[in-house]
Design a protein around this motif. Structure first.
Motif, PDB file in Angstrom:
ATOM      1  N   PHE A  67       0.829  -1.203   0.000  1.00 18.35           N
ATOM      2  CA  PHE A  67       0.000   0.000   0.000  1.00 18.35           C
ATOM      3  C   PHE A  67       0.866   1.257   0.000  1.00 18.35           C
ATOM      4  O   PHE A  67       0.578   2.221  -0.722  1.00 18.35           O
ATOM      5  CB  PHE A  67      -0.931   0.004   1.214  1.00 18.35           C
ATOM      6  N   ALA A  68       1.954   1.241   0.757  1.00 17.14           N
ATOM      7  CA  ALA A  68       2.842   2.408   0.800  1.00 17.14           C
ATOM      8  C   ALA A  68       3.513   2.633  -0.547  1.00 17.14           C
ATOM      9  O   ALA A  68       3.594   3.766  -1.034  1.00 17.14           O
ATOM     10  CB  ALA A  68       3.888   2.234   1.900  1.00 17.14           C
TER      11      ALA A  68
ATOM     12  N   HIS B  34       2.924   5.789  -3.171  1.00 11.89           N
ATOM     13  CA  HIS B  34       4.071   6.566  -3.663  1.00 11.89           C
ATOM     14  C   HIS B  34       4.098   6.574  -5.187  1.00 11.89           C
ATOM     15  O   HIS B  34       4.317   7.626  -5.811  1.00 11.89           O
ATOM     16  CB  HIS B  34       5.359   5.976  -3.108  1.00 11.89           C
ATOM     17  N   ALA B  35       3.862   5.401  -5.804  1.00  8.67           N
ATOM     18  CA  ALA B  35       3.883   5.316  -7.263  1.00  8.67           C
ATOM     19  C   ALA B  35       2.773   6.164  -7.876  1.00  8.67           C
ATOM     20  O   ALA B  35       2.983   6.848  -8.879  1.00  8.67           O
ATOM     21  CB  ALA B  35       3.747   3.856  -7.702  1.00  8.67           C
ATOM     22  N   ARG B  36       1.590   6.137  -7.270  1.00  5.74           N
ATOM     23  CA  ARG B  36       0.486   6.944  -7.786  1.00  5.74           C
ATOM     24  C   ARG B  36       0.833   8.435  -7.749  1.00  5.74           C
ATOM     25  O   ARG B  36       0.544   9.167  -8.704  1.00  5.74           O
ATOM     26  CB  ARG B  36      -0.786   6.691  -6.967  1.00  5.74           C
ATOM     27  N   GLU B  37       1.429   8.864  -6.662  1.00  6.71           N
ATOM     28  CA  GLU B  37       1.784  10.284  -6.545  1.00  6.71           C
ATOM     29  C   GLU B  37       2.837  10.667  -7.579  1.00  6.71           C
ATOM     30  O   GLU B  37       2.762  11.735  -8.193  1.00  6.71           O
ATOM     31  CB  GLU B  37       2.301  10.565  -5.131  1.00  6.71           C
ATOM     32  N   GLN B  38       3.811   9.784  -7.797  1.00 13.44           N
ATOM     33  CA  GLN B  38       4.844  10.064  -8.802  1.00 13.44           C
ATOM     34  C   GLN B  38       4.253  10.098 -10.212  1.00 13.44           C
ATOM     35  O   GLN B  38       4.624  10.949 -11.029  1.00 13.44           O
ATOM     36  CB  GLN B  38       5.944   9.006  -8.720  1.00 13.44           C
ATOM     37  N   ILE B  39       3.329   9.190 -10.517  1.00 15.68           N
ATOM     38  CA  ILE B  39       2.681   9.179 -11.832  1.00 15.68           C
ATOM     39  C   ILE B  39       1.848  10.444 -12.021  1.00 15.68           C
ATOM     40  O   ILE B  39       1.830  11.040 -13.102  1.00 15.68           O
ATOM     41  CB  ILE B  39       1.817   7.921 -11.986  1.00 15.68           C
ATOM     42  N   ARG B  40       1.172  10.864 -10.958  1.00 15.28           N
ATOM     43  CA  ARG B  40       0.380  12.095 -11.036  1.00 15.28           C
ATOM     44  C   ARG B  40       1.281  13.286 -11.377  1.00 15.28           C
ATOM     45  O   ARG B  40       0.933  14.116 -12.231  1.00 15.28           O
ATOM     46  CB  ARG B  40      -0.350  12.322  -9.718  1.00 15.28           C
TER      47      ARG B  40
ATOM     48  N   ALA C  28       9.067  -0.105  -8.477  1.00 12.36           N
ATOM     49  CA  ALA C  28       8.642   1.052  -7.690  1.00 12.36           C
ATOM     50  C   ALA C  28       8.678   0.795  -6.200  1.00 12.36           C
ATOM     51  O   ALA C  28       8.207   1.625  -5.414  1.00 12.36           O
ATOM     52  CB  ALA C  28       7.227   1.464  -8.096  1.00 12.36           C
ATOM     53  N   SER C  29       9.229  -0.350  -5.764  1.00 10.79           N
ATOM     54  CA  SER C  29       9.304  -0.619  -4.326  1.00 10.79           C
ATOM     55  C   SER C  29      10.384   0.249  -3.703  1.00 10.79           C
ATOM     56  O   SER C  29      11.420   0.526  -4.304  1.00 10.79           O
ATOM     57  CB  SER C  29       9.575  -2.102  -4.070  1.00 10.79           C
ATOM     58  N   GLN C  30      10.139   0.670  -2.491  1.00 12.70           N
ATOM     59  CA  GLN C  30      11.057   1.549  -1.793  1.00 12.70           C
ATOM     60  C   GLN C  30      11.895   0.745  -0.804  1.00 12.70           C
ATOM     61  O   GLN C  30      11.501  -0.333  -0.354  1.00 12.70           O
ATOM     62  CB  GLN C  30      10.279   2.636  -1.036  1.00 12.70           C
ATOM     63  N   LEU C  31      13.042   1.286  -0.460  1.00 16.12           N
ATOM     64  CA  LEU C  31      13.884   0.648   0.543  1.00 16.12           C
ATOM     65  C   LEU C  31      13.167   0.637   1.886  1.00 16.12           C
ATOM     66  O   LEU C  31      12.542   1.627   2.271  1.00 16.12           O
ATOM     67  CB  LEU C  31      15.224   1.377   0.678  1.00 16.12           C
ATOM     68  N   GLU C  32      13.262  -0.483   2.581  1.00 16.57           N
ATOM     69  CA  GLU C  32      12.642  -0.573   3.895  1.00 16.57           C
ATOM     70  C   GLU C  32      13.517   0.149   4.916  1.00 16.57           C
ATOM     71  O   GLU C  32      14.743   0.021   4.914  1.00 16.57           O
ATOM     72  CB  GLU C  32      12.485  -2.047   4.302  1.00 16.57           C
ATOM     73  N   THR C  33      12.866   0.898   5.792  1.00 17.09           N
ATOM     74  CA  THR C  33      13.638   1.664   6.788  1.00 17.09           C
ATOM     75  C   THR C  33      13.888   0.880   8.058  1.00 17.09           C
ATOM     76  O   THR C  33      14.739   1.234   8.844  1.00 17.09           O
ATOM     77  CB  THR C  33      12.893   2.956   7.140  1.00 17.09           C
ATOM     78  N   ALA C  34      13.111  -0.176   8.292  1.00 19.38           N
ATOM     79  CA  ALA C  34      13.299  -0.973   9.503  1.00 19.38           C
ATOM     80  C   ALA C  34      12.887  -2.394   9.211  1.00 19.38           C
ATOM     81  O   ALA C  34      11.937  -2.643   8.481  1.00 19.38           O
ATOM     82  CB  ALA C  34      12.468  -0.421  10.662  1.00 19.38           C
ATOM     83  N   ALA C  35      13.598  -3.342   9.818  1.00 20.56           N
ATOM     84  CA  ALA C  35      13.287  -4.736   9.578  1.00 20.56           C
ATOM     85  C   ALA C  35      12.243  -5.265  10.541  1.00 20.56           C
ATOM     86  O   ALA C  35      11.680  -6.316  10.336  1.00 20.56           O
ATOM     87  CB  ALA C  35      14.557  -5.586   9.692  1.00 20.56           C
ATOM     88  N   THR C  36      11.993  -4.550  11.632  1.00 21.27           N
ATOM     89  CA  THR C  36      11.052  -4.997  12.650  1.00 21.27           C
ATOM     90  C   THR C  36      10.108  -3.866  12.989  1.00 21.27           C
ATOM     91  O   THR C  36      10.542  -2.729  13.150  1.00 21.27           O
ATOM     92  CB  THR C  36      11.794  -5.445  13.927  1.00 21.27           C
ATOM     93  N   ASP C  37       8.815  -4.168  13.080  1.00 18.63           N
ATOM     94  CA  ASP C  37       7.877  -3.146  13.531  1.00 18.63           C
ATOM     95  C   ASP C  37       7.210  -3.607  14.822  1.00 18.63           C
ATOM     96  O   ASP C  37       7.503  -4.679  15.349  1.00 18.63           O
ATOM     97  CB  ASP C  37       6.845  -2.827  12.444  1.00 18.63           C
ATOM     98  N   ALA C  38       6.299  -2.802  15.313  1.00 15.83           N
ATOM     99  CA  ALA C  38       5.714  -3.067  16.627  1.00 15.83           C
ATOM    100  C   ALA C  38       4.881  -4.330  16.669  1.00 15.83           C
ATOM    101  O   ALA C  38       4.616  -4.869  17.744  1.00 15.83           O
ATOM    102  CB  ALA C  38       4.872  -1.865  17.053  1.00 15.83           C
ATOM    103  N   SER C  39       4.439  -4.814  15.521  1.00 19.48           N
ATOM    104  CA  SER C  39       3.593  -6.009  15.502  1.00 19.48           C
ATOM    105  C   SER C  39       4.401  -7.292  15.656  1.00 19.48           C
ATOM    106  O   SER C  39       3.821  -8.352  15.853  1.00 19.48           O
ATOM    107  CB  SER C  39       2.785  -6.061  14.199  1.00 19.48           C
TER     108      SER C  39
ATOM    109  N   ASN D  93      13.678   7.731  -8.692  1.00 22.88           N
ATOM    110  CA  ASN D  93      13.257   8.868  -9.504  1.00 22.88           C
ATOM    111  C   ASN D  93      12.284   8.370 -10.566  1.00 22.88           C
ATOM    112  O   ASN D  93      12.606   8.309 -11.748  1.00 22.88           O
ATOM    113  CB  ASN D  93      14.472   9.557 -10.138  1.00 22.88           C
ATOM    114  N   ILE D  94      11.089   7.999 -10.121  1.00 24.88           N
ATOM    115  CA  ILE D  94      10.099   7.434 -11.040  1.00 24.88           C
ATOM    116  C   ILE D  94       9.748   8.434 -12.127  1.00 24.88           C
ATOM    117  O   ILE D  94       9.607   8.069 -13.305  1.00 24.88           O
ATOM    118  CB  ILE D  94       8.844   6.984 -10.266  1.00 24.88           C
ATOM    119  N   ILE D  95       9.622   9.703 -11.767  1.00 26.95           N
ATOM    120  CA  ILE D  95       9.276  10.728 -12.757  1.00 26.95           C
ATOM    121  C   ILE D  95      10.343  10.790 -13.844  1.00 26.95           C
ATOM    122  O   ILE D  95      10.042  10.832 -15.042  1.00 26.95           O
ATOM    123  CB  ILE D  95       9.109  12.099 -12.080  1.00 26.95           C
ATOM    124  N   GLY D  96      11.611  10.774 -13.440  1.00 24.96           N
ATOM    125  CA  GLY D  96      12.701  10.806 -14.412  1.00 24.96           C
ATOM    126  C   GLY D  96      12.728   9.574 -15.289  1.00 24.96           C
ATOM    127  O   GLY D  96      12.983   9.665 -16.500  1.00 24.96           O
ATOM    128  N   ASP D  97      12.446   8.403 -14.700  1.00 23.01           N
ATOM    129  CA  ASP D  97      12.437   7.170 -15.478  1.00 23.01           C
ATOM    130  C   ASP D  97      11.318   7.188 -16.516  1.00 23.01           C
ATOM    131  O   ASP D  97      11.513   6.797 -17.677  1.00 23.01           O
ATOM    132  CB  ASP D  97      12.268   5.960 -14.556  1.00 23.01           C
TER     133      ASP D  97
END
Length: 543
Positions: A73-74, A78-84, A274-285, A350-354
């Motif tokens: 979903f994230a 992000h991809a939708r916003e870049q395409i827009r 269009a996948s982004q780098l993960e900032t953390a390997a563990t979350d609260a769940s 840089n999805i827009i540039g690509d």
């Protein structure tokens, strides 16, 4: 033209034609032009584009294919916003379309248009289905290992950054409900999360790409298809597969049919991660920094605890995340893109540039043709294009073609004409949609000079078998309706149809999930055949 050389399986061929794909901007759509019917033809003009009722269609267009079944979903947001933002900045004359993948098929949010505001509106209104979001989340959970435990000691080989790849370390068990599975644990204890680990959504996408190619074949000009997905679909996850999913990646065997369908429809593929780098390997769940063996499983046999200790690390998620971040677009997909004249974009910052670079490459496209100097052999022929007189030029082009032998029987010819991406052109055909009182109708014009009319007394006679075929979006099912057109023409009428063509109209009852209509005309006198394909979704959108 003299600067280019083309080789077929290493044999130099003589160029038959050479032209630059038209980059003339499409005329802005107005209330008048948008209401006029679009004419589809199996006889393109010199620029490789079919003619509309009033003007030439654009020579090159860009189609964006969003893949919500693989994007978290994230990443999707992000991809939708870049395409827009890309649509807000793309040149006003640039034709762009917007498609969405749905399993092995696709939906069209907006067909190619220069009305970029309409594209933004369609993108804003689109809501991905709950099923697609769930599939993407499931892929994220298993590929990012967002779970705390697994149910088999042998499954610990495939988590926490471990390479796996070995047969189960668990010795044969005498437990009655236990059965060994190569490459994984036992049928009773292999975790369902792990059994799906390494599944390859890209194989299902090959069917969607073939369906898209069948649809795009009826759209004039060259098309650049940008597949906006995540590494869940583009990368090869079989190195972390367990249980029955362990084994070689088989996407390669689907590549040639997909490649041929895209090439025949003049489509270049551009997979974009269009996948982004993960900032953390563990979350609260999650409870632990590493995936652990389910406590309920530990102690069932004497090897479980030892095996789990050997496979568990103190910070396994971090190790796994580092490996996942290194996943590239898998070679099979990279090669598929290159074989169609496209290229892949790795994890995009840089999805827009690509996307802008794809548009620019579409303006530097040329159409080269040649006639092989050998007979068809049902073999795949590799193509090489060079420009010996100029250095430093990067050329991208279709990698080859399947040189099929012509079918002998009428049945085989009809089957080929029904399913092949390109249209038959022995008989010139042009068609467009007309509105009917209920639904729509197809108006067809048949080139009178291409059929074998025979003079019998004062009349010119022939019979034409006309098949109206609806093909589904996946390219696997079709429904056909046949009619016979008997021609008994007086001399004056005969002269008229040689000049103006033979008109034919038929009411069209659209079937759900059937995305293209193909009309096939068979001339009984000469045996010649022609076909023309119309996208049904365009007709529905125009109403």
């Amino acid at each position: 033209m003299k600067d280019f050389e083309i080789y077929d399986n290493g044999r130099k061929e003589s160029l038959r034609s050479f032209s630059k794909v038209s980059s003339n901007p499409a005329a802005p759509q107005t209330a008048v032009t948008s209401a006029l019917p679009v004419l589809y033809s199996n006889r393109p003009d010199a620029n490789g584009t079919a003619q509309s009722a009033t003007a030439s269609a654009p020579g090159s267009s860009t189609i964006l294919l969003l893949d919500p079944t693989s994007l978290s979903f994230a990443d999707l947001s992000h991809a939708r916003e870049q395409i827009r933002k890309f649509l807000d900045g793309v040149p006003p004359s640039e034709p762009v379309g917007l498609y969405v993948r749905t399993g092995s098929s696709f939906n069209i949010l907006n067909e190619e248009t220069t009305n970029h505001a309409a594209l933004v509106s369609a993108l804003d209104k689109w809501i991905p289905s709950a099923q697609d979001l769930a599939r993407a989340q499931e892929a994220e959970v298993r590929n990012r290992q967002q779970f705390d435990t697994v149910n088999s000691p042998s499954d610990m080989q495939y988590v926490n950054g471990n390479n796996g790849g070995m047969a189960s370390l668990t010795p044969p068990s005498a437990t009655p409900w236990s059965m060994d599975i190569p490459g994984g644990g036992t049928s009773s204890s292999v975790d369902p999360k792990m059994m799906k680990e390494g599944s390859d959504p890209a194989r299902e996408t090959m069917a969607a790409l073939i369906a898209i190619a069948a649809h795009m074949n009826s759209i004039p000009g060259h098309k650049d298809l940008v597949w906006v997905a995540s590494d869940n679909a583009l990368a090869n996850w079989t190195d972390q597969a367990a249980g029955n999913d362990k084994g070689p990646n088989t996407i390669g065997r689907f590549a040639i049919p997909t490649q041929e369908a895209l090439n025949d429809a003049h489509v270049s593929l551009y997979p974009l991660d269009a996948s982004q780098l993960e900032t953390a390997a563990t979350d609260a769940s999650l409870q632990n920094n590493s995936v652990q063996l389910n406590p309920a499983i530990q102690g069932l046999d004497g090897h479980a605890d030892l095996e789990a200790q050997e496979a568990t690390t103190t910070d396994g998620r971090a190790a796994a995340q580092m490996r996942q971040d290194l996943h590239a677009v898998q070679p099979a997909i990279q090669q598929l893109a290159q074989a169609t004249g496209g290229r892949s974009f790795p994890r995009a910052d840089n999805i827009i540039g690509d996307l802008s670079s794809v548009v620019q490459e579409g303006h530097a496209s040329y159409l080269l043709s040649f006639s092989p100097d050998i007979q068809p052999d049902n073999q795949y022929h590799r193509l090489t294009v060079t420009v010996p007189s100029r250095r430093g030029i990067v050329l991208r082009y279709r990698a080859g073609y399947l040189y099929k032998k012509e079918p002998f029987t009428l049945r085989d010819r009809l089957t080929q004409a029904l399913w092949q991406p390109q249209d038959e052109s022995e008989i010139g055909l042009s068609a467009h949609w007309d509105h009917a009182s209920q639904g729509a109708a197809i108006s067809l014009s048949i080139a009178g000079s291409d059929i074998g009319l025979v003079q019998e007394g004062d009349l010119w006679t022939d019979k034409l078998d006309i098949f109206l075929v609806q093909r589904d979006d996946t390219g696997t099912r079709a429904q056909a309706k046949e009619q016979t057109l008997a021609l008994n023409l007086k001399p004056a009428t005969y002269q008229k149809i040689l000049q103006d063509g033979i008109p034919f109209a038929e009411y069209f009852e659209h079937k759900q999930n059937f995305g293209t209509a193909r009309i096939i005309v068979v001339d009984e006198n000469s045996g010649r055949m022609g076909s023309v394909t119309l996208p049904v979704i365009l007709e529905r959108a125009s109403q």
